[in-house]
Enzyme design. Structure first.
Site, PDB file in Angstrom:
ATOM      1  N   GLU A  25       8.493  -2.786   9.357  1.00 34.19           N
ATOM      2  CA  GLU A  25       7.623  -1.633   9.608  1.00 34.19           C
ATOM      3  C   GLU A  25       6.901  -1.758  10.940  1.00 34.19           C
ATOM      4  OE1 GLU A  25       4.851  -1.036   6.399  1.00 34.19           O
ATOM      5  OE2 GLU A  25       6.413  -0.394   5.003  1.00 34.19           O
ATOM      6  N   GLU A  41      11.989   0.052   0.835  1.00 36.76           N
ATOM      7  CA  GLU A  41      10.718  -0.265   0.178  1.00 36.76           C
ATOM      8  C   GLU A  41      10.092   1.012  -0.346  1.00 36.76           C
ATOM      9  OE1 GLU A  41       8.380  -3.338   2.599  1.00 36.76           O
ATOM     10  OE2 GLU A  41       6.805  -2.042   1.805  1.00 36.76           O
TER      11      GLU A  41
HETATM   12  C1  IDC Z   1       1.576  -5.842   0.854  1.00 39.61           C
HETATM   13  C2  IDC Z   1       1.471  -6.671  -0.396  1.00 39.61           C
HETATM   14  C3  IDC Z   1       0.109  -7.322  -0.500  1.00 39.61           C
HETATM   15  C4  IDC Z   1      -0.178  -8.044   0.797  1.00 39.61           C
HETATM   16  C5  IDC Z   1      -0.026  -7.090   1.978  1.00 39.61           C
HETATM   17  C6  IDC Z   1      -0.292  -7.720   3.316  1.00 39.61           C
HETATM   18  O1  IDC Z   1       1.754  -5.868  -1.508  1.00 39.61           O
HETATM   19  O2  IDC Z   1       0.048  -8.190  -1.599  1.00 39.61           O
HETATM   20  O3  IDC Z   1      -1.494  -8.557   0.745  1.00 39.61           O
HETATM   21  O4  IDC Z   1       1.280  -6.587   1.986  1.00 39.61           O
HETATM   22  O5  IDC Z   1       0.629  -8.645   3.658  1.00 39.61           O
HETATM   23  C7  IDC Z   1       4.104  -2.129   3.173  1.00 39.61           C
HETATM   24  C8  IDC Z   1       4.583  -3.452   3.638  1.00 39.61           C
HETATM   25  C9  IDC Z   1       4.374  -4.520   2.584  1.00 39.61           C
HETATM   26  C10 IDC Z   1       3.070  -4.300   1.862  1.00 39.61           C
HETATM   27  C11 IDC Z   1       3.150  -2.992   1.107  1.00 39.61           C
HETATM   28  C12 IDC Z   1       1.914  -2.673   0.280  1.00 39.61           C
HETATM   29  O6  IDC Z   1       5.903  -3.455   4.091  1.00 39.61           O
HETATM   30  O7  IDC Z   1       4.403  -5.763   3.220  1.00 39.61           O
HETATM   31  O8  IDC Z   1       2.877  -5.354   0.969  1.00 39.61           O
HETATM   32  N1  IDC Z   1       3.413  -1.918   2.040  1.00 39.61           N
HETATM   33  O9  IDC Z   1       0.801  -2.565   1.108  1.00 39.61           O
HETATM   34  N2  IDC Z   1       4.269  -0.974   3.770  1.00 39.61           N
HETATM   35  C13 IDC Z   1       3.631  -0.020   3.079  1.00 39.61           C
HETATM   36  C14 IDC Z   1       3.081  -0.598   1.962  1.00 39.61           C
END
Ligand code: IDC
Length: 444
Positions: free
Chosen positions: A181, A268
């Site tokens: 992302e 995702e």
């Molecule tokens: C989130 C995880 C969370 C973590 C955070 C930061 O769920 O536990 O603390 O990352 O690292 C994304 C990202 C993905 C995110 C997820 C939810 O690709 O890494 O995971 N998310 O926030 N994009 C949109 C949402």
């Protein structure tokens, strides 16, 4: 209550639990690598290079494999639970590049950067091997997030993908996602520059692997990518959504992208808010999955984790690393897997009957000859054999007719053999009950 009575009740409970458990074991599998073969991109779709049909991946993403809420679920046991119980046919290994002892920036771990990197590569290898043994597809994801612009660690990315694509060049089931992302104002032309440098590195080792490219604003702007796509074959563009936050206006972006001919893959999605936590919105999620199914677009749910956040598919804090039943799943997990079972159509046909009349004979040269009575309406049979009574490390073989010779067996060893019928169903197979087990010693 007397002691005897308590014992009796405990026994009864164990028997009942065993009965419930046996209902939840292996009965289905979605279309796998042996069905679709290598994947390729045709028009806006991911298709099977074998049959040309739209390949539909019902996917699950790990949480960060850098992290103790992510890597413990990289195993054959965990992946086979996903496959057998819910019809999942693809997994995504999300490797953070910066956060949580990231591949490029260990951020304070008591280890060298190269130790961190080799640990992460071992985890990827475990995941790729497990997926391969289970006939599943697997995405290796370079999880750019805090680092925002993939160009920041482009050198590291090139070295990483060079190594991965060399190591897995013979695997039909590996897809490469080169930047999860991009965000923080990273433009599509920044991403293109990165992709134009990284894609040829992969192509050199694996000329036709499917490569997935992230899009601007946390992989939301597929409409922007559609105006100026990359000039490579077999490339897909990713869209990510979190149903509680991303609704109609984001689906409109997808609509625009498809109408402009962009091949999209959702590597995702979550039911939660974009934070990965908060409310879950199943009504919006349903709208999304309906739209994706209508357009033959594959999707991967975030994430296979027991972290206390609403996007996690497992119940917060559950200790089980595989073999989950409904009660081990979170609200999101229950919904997602229920949808997968409905949408992959596996349960749309009745179970085939149990195989009877299995006969097993020794054949010259460390071989066994098996034959059995046909099961009506079966499309084929799955033979399972092992040197262990409990079928540990068993081998499996799909057979169309009602006999088969299995070879390369071990001299003087005792083998246990069983089989079950299957019917083709939806995108996969539905399995009947196993036959009685036969035991036989291989003659010297
Ligand atoms: C989130 C995880 C969370 C973590 C955070 C930061 O769920 O536990 O603390 O990352 O690292 C994304 C990202 C993905 C995110 C997820 C939810 O690709 O890494 O995971 N998310 O926030 N994009 C949109 C949402």
């Amino acid at each position: 209550m007397s002691l005897h009575n308590i014992k009796y009740r405990l026994c009864l409970m164990v028997v009942m639990l065993a009965a419930v458990f046996s209902l939840s074991v292996v009965h289905a599998s979605a279309a796998g690598v042996s069905d679709y073969g290598t994947l390729k991109v045709s028009g806006t779709k991911l298709v099977s290079s074998k049959t040309g049909e739209n390949a539909k991946l019902f996917g699950v993403s790990t949480h960060g494999i850098n992290w103790d809420v992510g890597y413990p679920y990289i195993s054959k046991e965990a992946f086979s639970t996903l496959k057998d119980n819910y019809g999942v046919n693809a997994v995504r290994l999300a490797m953070y590049t910066t956060e949580y002892f990231g591949y490029c920036d260990k951020a304070g771990a008591n280890e060298s950067q190269s130790q961190v990197q080799s640990t992460l590569k071992e985890r990827i290898d475990t995941g790729v091997k497990a997926a391969t043994e289970l006939d599943m597809y697997v995405i290796i994801d370079w999880h750019v997030l805090n680092d925002q612009n993939p160009n920041k660690y482009k050198k590291e990315a090139k070295a990483f993908f060079k190594e991965m694509s060399k190591k897995y060049s013979e695997n039909d089931n590996v897809l490469y996602e080169i930047c999860n992302e991009p965000n923080g104002g990273t433009s599509w032309s920044d991403i293109k520059k990165y992709a134009e440098d990284v894609i040829p590195v992969i192509r050199e080792n694996d000329p036709d692997a499917v490569i997935i490219v992230g899009t601007p604003t946390w992989s939301q702007d597929v409409d922007i990518a559609a105006d100026n796509p990359l000039k490579f074959d077999n490339v897909m563009y990713t869209l990510h959504f979190y149903a509680s936050t991303h609704k109609d206006s984001y689906r409109d972006k997808l609509k625009t992208a498809i109408s402009k001919g962009l091949p999209v893959l959702v590597t995702e999605y979550g039911l939660s808010e974009a934070s990965g936590d908060g409310n879950i919105d199943t009504a919006e999620a349903k709208k999304w999955l309906d739209m994706l199914d209508e357009n033959g677009i594959s999707y991967f749910a975030w994430s296979l984790s027991n972290k206390a956040e609403s996007s996690a598919l497992l119940k917060a804090g559950t200790g089980k690393k595989s073999g989950w039943g409904n009660s081990d799943l979170s609200k999101a997990g229950k919904w997602v897997f229920n949808q997968y079972k409905k949408r992959n159509g596996i349960n749309s046909v009745s179970l085939p009957g149990k195989v009877s009349g299995l006969k097993v004979k020794n054949k010259k040269g460390r071989k066994l000859y098996l034959s059995w009575a046909p099961v009506s309406e079966a499309n084929g049979y799955q033979v399972v054999y092992s040197t262990g009574k409990k079928f540990g490390r068993s081998k499996k073989k799909l057979v169309k007719g009602t006999s088969v010779t299995i070879s390369k067996l071990k001299k003087k060893k005792t083998y246990y053999v069983k089989l079950r019928a299957y019917k083709k169903a939806g995108t996969g197979k539905r399995f009947g009950k196993y036959s009685a087990v036969k035991k036989i010693k291989i003659k010297k």
